[in-house]
Design a protein around this motif. Sequence first.
Motif, PDB file in Angstrom:
ATOM      1  N   ASN A  20      -0.034   8.240  -0.686  1.00 44.97           N
ATOM      2  CA  ASN A  20       1.252   7.542  -0.730  1.00 44.97           C
ATOM      3  C   ASN A  20       1.923   7.680  -2.095  1.00 44.97           C
ATOM      4  O   ASN A  20       3.151   7.776  -2.191  1.00 44.97           O
ATOM      5  CB  ASN A  20       1.056   6.063  -0.378  1.00 44.97           C
ATOM      6  CG  ASN A  20       0.731   5.853   1.095  1.00 44.97           C
ATOM      7  OD1 ASN A  20       1.132   6.655   1.934  1.00 44.97           O
ATOM      8  ND2 ASN A  20       0.012   4.792   1.400  1.00 44.97           N
ATOM      9  N   ASN A  31      -3.928   5.443  -1.042  1.00 50.19           N
ATOM     10  CA  ASN A  31      -3.038   5.256  -2.185  1.00 50.19           C
ATOM     11  C   ASN A  31      -2.681   6.593  -2.823  1.00 50.19           C
ATOM     12  O   ASN A  31      -1.536   6.808  -3.223  1.00 50.19           O
ATOM     13  CB  ASN A  31      -3.688   4.340  -3.220  1.00 50.19           C
ATOM     14  CG  ASN A  31      -2.841   4.209  -4.468  1.00 50.19           C
ATOM     15  OD1 ASN A  31      -1.801   3.571  -4.478  1.00 50.19           O
ATOM     16  ND2 ASN A  31      -3.275   4.840  -5.551  1.00 50.19           N
ATOM     17  N   GLN A  75       3.258   0.469  -2.332  1.00 53.79           N
ATOM     18  CA  GLN A  75       2.543  -0.764  -2.002  1.00 53.79           C
ATOM     19  C   GLN A  75       2.728  -1.114  -0.528  1.00 53.79           C
ATOM     20  O   GLN A  75       1.764  -1.518   0.157  1.00 53.79           O
ATOM     21  CB  GLN A  75       3.057  -1.912  -2.877  1.00 53.79           C
ATOM     22  CG  GLN A  75       2.279  -3.210  -2.737  1.00 53.79           C
ATOM     23  CD  GLN A  75       2.795  -4.283  -3.689  1.00 53.79           C
ATOM     24  OE1 GLN A  75       3.985  -4.333  -4.006  1.00 53.79           O
ATOM     25  NE2 GLN A  75       1.901  -5.141  -4.146  1.00 53.79           N
ATOM     26  N   PRO A  97      -6.960   0.264   0.119  1.00 53.94           N
ATOM     27  CA  PRO A  97      -6.167   1.502   0.082  1.00 53.94           C
ATOM     28  C   PRO A  97      -6.530   2.423  -1.066  1.00 53.94           C
ATOM     29  O   PRO A  97      -6.223   3.621  -1.024  1.00 53.94           O
ATOM     30  CB  PRO A  97      -4.727   0.996  -0.049  1.00 53.94           C
ATOM     31  CG  PRO A  97      -4.843  -0.363  -0.669  1.00 53.94           C
ATOM     32  CD  PRO A  97      -6.118  -0.919  -0.108  1.00 53.94           C
ATOM     33  N   TYR A  98      -7.208   1.880  -2.100  1.00 55.85           N
ATOM     34  CA  TYR A  98      -7.587   2.686  -3.245  1.00 55.85           C
ATOM     35  C   TYR A  98      -8.929   3.383  -3.020  1.00 55.85           C
ATOM     36  O   TYR A  98      -9.367   4.181  -3.846  1.00 55.85           O
ATOM     37  CB  TYR A  98      -7.629   1.824  -4.505  1.00 55.85           C
ATOM     38  CG  TYR A  98      -6.288   1.165  -4.769  1.00 55.85           C
ATOM     39  CD1 TYR A  98      -5.276   1.832  -5.463  1.00 55.85           C
ATOM     40  CD2 TYR A  98      -6.017  -0.114  -4.285  1.00 55.85           C
ATOM     41  CE1 TYR A  98      -4.041   1.242  -5.664  1.00 55.85           C
ATOM     42  CE2 TYR A  98      -4.776  -0.716  -4.492  1.00 55.85           C
ATOM     43  CZ  TYR A  98      -3.793  -0.034  -5.172  1.00 55.85           C
ATOM     44  OH  TYR A  98      -2.557  -0.611  -5.367  1.00 55.85           O
ATOM     45  N   ASN A 131      -3.459   6.670   7.134  1.00 53.95           N
ATOM     46  CA  ASN A 131      -1.995   6.693   7.188  1.00 53.95           C
ATOM     47  C   ASN A 131      -1.491   6.994   8.599  1.00 53.95           C
ATOM     48  O   ASN A 131      -0.294   7.099   8.831  1.00 53.95           O
ATOM     49  CB  ASN A 131      -1.440   7.714   6.196  1.00 53.95           C
ATOM     50  CG  ASN A 131      -1.438   7.160   4.775  1.00 53.95           C
ATOM     51  OD1 ASN A 131      -1.190   5.975   4.564  1.00 53.95           O
ATOM     52  ND2 ASN A 131      -1.726   8.015   3.803  1.00 53.95           N
ATOM     53  N   ASN A 141       0.608   1.196   1.451  1.00 52.72           N
ATOM     54  CA  ASN A 141      -0.807   0.918   1.182  1.00 52.72           C
ATOM     55  C   ASN A 141      -1.305  -0.283   1.983  1.00 52.72           C
ATOM     56  O   ASN A 141      -2.496  -0.394   2.278  1.00 52.72           O
ATOM     57  CB  ASN A 141      -1.024   0.630  -0.309  1.00 52.72           C
ATOM     58  CG  ASN A 141      -1.131   1.890  -1.145  1.00 52.72           C
ATOM     59  OD1 ASN A 141      -1.189   2.999  -0.616  1.00 52.72           O
ATOM     60  ND2 ASN A 141      -1.159   1.730  -2.459  1.00 52.72           N
TER      61      ASN A 141
END
Length: 487
Positions: free
Chosen positions: A176, A173, A187, A200-201, A208, A190
Motif C-alpha cells: 500500500n 503495508n 492507513q 498490516p505490517y 489486499n 491497511n
Amino acid sequence: MSKKSIVIGSGIAGLAAAIRLQTKGFRVQVFESNSFAGGKLSEFHLGEYRFDFGPSLFTLPEEVDELFKITGRDPKDYFEYVRLPVNCHYFWEDGQKLHAYANTDKFAEEVETKLGEPAKKVKSNLQHSAYLYERLAPLFMHRSLHKVNTWTNGDALKSYFQLNKLGLFDTMNGANAKQFDNQKLVQLFNRYATYNGSDPYQTPATLNIIPHLEFNKGAYFPKKGMHDITASLYKLAVDIGVNFQFDSPVEKVLVEKGIANGVVVAGKEHKADLVVNNMDMVNAYKTILKDQKQPKKLLEQPKSSSAMIFYWGIKQHFPELDLHNILFSQNYKEEFDHIFKKKSIYEDPTVYINITSIYKADDAPKGCMNWFTMINVPNNQGQDWDELISEARKNVIQKINRTLKTDIEALIEVEEIVDPRIIESKTSSAQGALYGNSSNNKYAAFLRHANYSSEIKNLYFCGGSVHPGGGIPLCLLSAKIMSEMIA
C-alpha cells in the motif's frame, strides 16, 4: 435408512454445515452448549437498545442465499438485505473526514478531492484487489488447501505464472505504501488486515484481496440486523428437519479404531456416521478430542487479535455518523506493535463505531443511537484485563471527544463491556482470538487446520478457526468445502 451426522456447535458455519448435510440426505443433529444458535453472531438487549453481539460487516450475501436455494426455498421468504451506498465514514483527529462510497468512481473522486491522491491510483488499487480475488479465491476460499487436486487444476496453474503479482513476497503495508503517497490512504487500506485479526505490517499483501469484497462486490446490511443471518438460517434448518439440542455441551468425540462414530453429551453416547466440529479447533483438541493425537504445530501457532467492545446506548443523534465509522489512531504502527508485540493496548487506539439504528430505527429509542464501539486488542494471555478495560475506556472516550467534538460519557445511557475473556468463555474461542490462528506470515493460509481430520476418519471441521478462515463469508465457505468432501 438415511445416515446420521452430528454437528458440534451452531455458529454460522455449524448452521451452514447442518443445512448442507440435511440437504444431502443425512439426518442431522446439532449439539450446542449455549441456549441459542449463532455463536458470535447473536444479539442482546440493554433496556430499549438492541445490539448485535459480534460480526458487524456483511459481504458476499450470495453465500447465505445459496443455502436457501439448495433446499428449494426462495431466500427472500426468509432473509432480506440492502446494499450500502456508503461503506464507511473515516475520521482523523486533524479534522479530515472521508466517505468511502460504495460506487468506486465516487470513492476515487472523494479521495482525490479530500486527500489529493489521484483517482486513477485508487481505481488501479481496487482493480488489483479484484485481480487478486480472481486468482486466489478459487484456491484459498473455495477449495481445500490440503487436497492434491487443488494444486493441479487449471485455476492453480494460471496462478503459478503470476506469483510476482499476488503479493506473496511483500507485506500489506509495503504494497500500500508503494501504491499511495498519502499516508491517510495507506492507513485506510491497511485497516483491512483487521478483518481477519492480523497486523498490516506483517501480514502478506495477498490480503489486499479484501477491499474487493467491500468495494467491487459490495457491503450489505440485513434489514433486521446482523443477527437475522443466524435467525433465518436457524429457521431454515428447522424447516428442513435439522434437530437442535441446546444447553448440551459435547463432552467427548467417540472414536473407535480410528473412526469417529458419535459424541458424548451429559454422560450419554449419541452415535452417528460422521461428526462435524464447529467448535474452535484449539479448544476442541484440548477438550472433546484430548484423547486423540494432537496437531501440535497447528495448536502452537500464534493467534489472531481479539476485541474490546463497549455497547453504549447514546441519548443523542450524531448526523455525521453512519452504519460503519472509523476514528483512526495517529500512530497506526505503534497501535499494532502494542497488540501483537507488547500484548497490550495503545493509548490512542483506532475506534470502530457500528450503529445499526441508522438502518434499523427500532434498535434505539427515537433521537438515540446504539453504539457498538470496538477497539482491536491482543488475545487473552493472562493480562490484567480489568486494569486494561479501565484505561482503554478512558482513552476511547477521550478519542471520541477529540474527534467528534463532544462529551460522549454524559450521553451514555446504558453500557455493557465485552473483553477477550468473555469472548473466550461465551464462544469457546481459544484465548478469545476472533479469527483463530493469525495471518501474520506468508505461510499462514497453510497453517490452518484442514476441513477434515487426517488422523480420524469421518471427522470434519468447519468455522473460523479452520480453513479458509474467520468472518461470515469464510465460515460459510468452510462448511461448503467440508460438505463437498462427503459423498
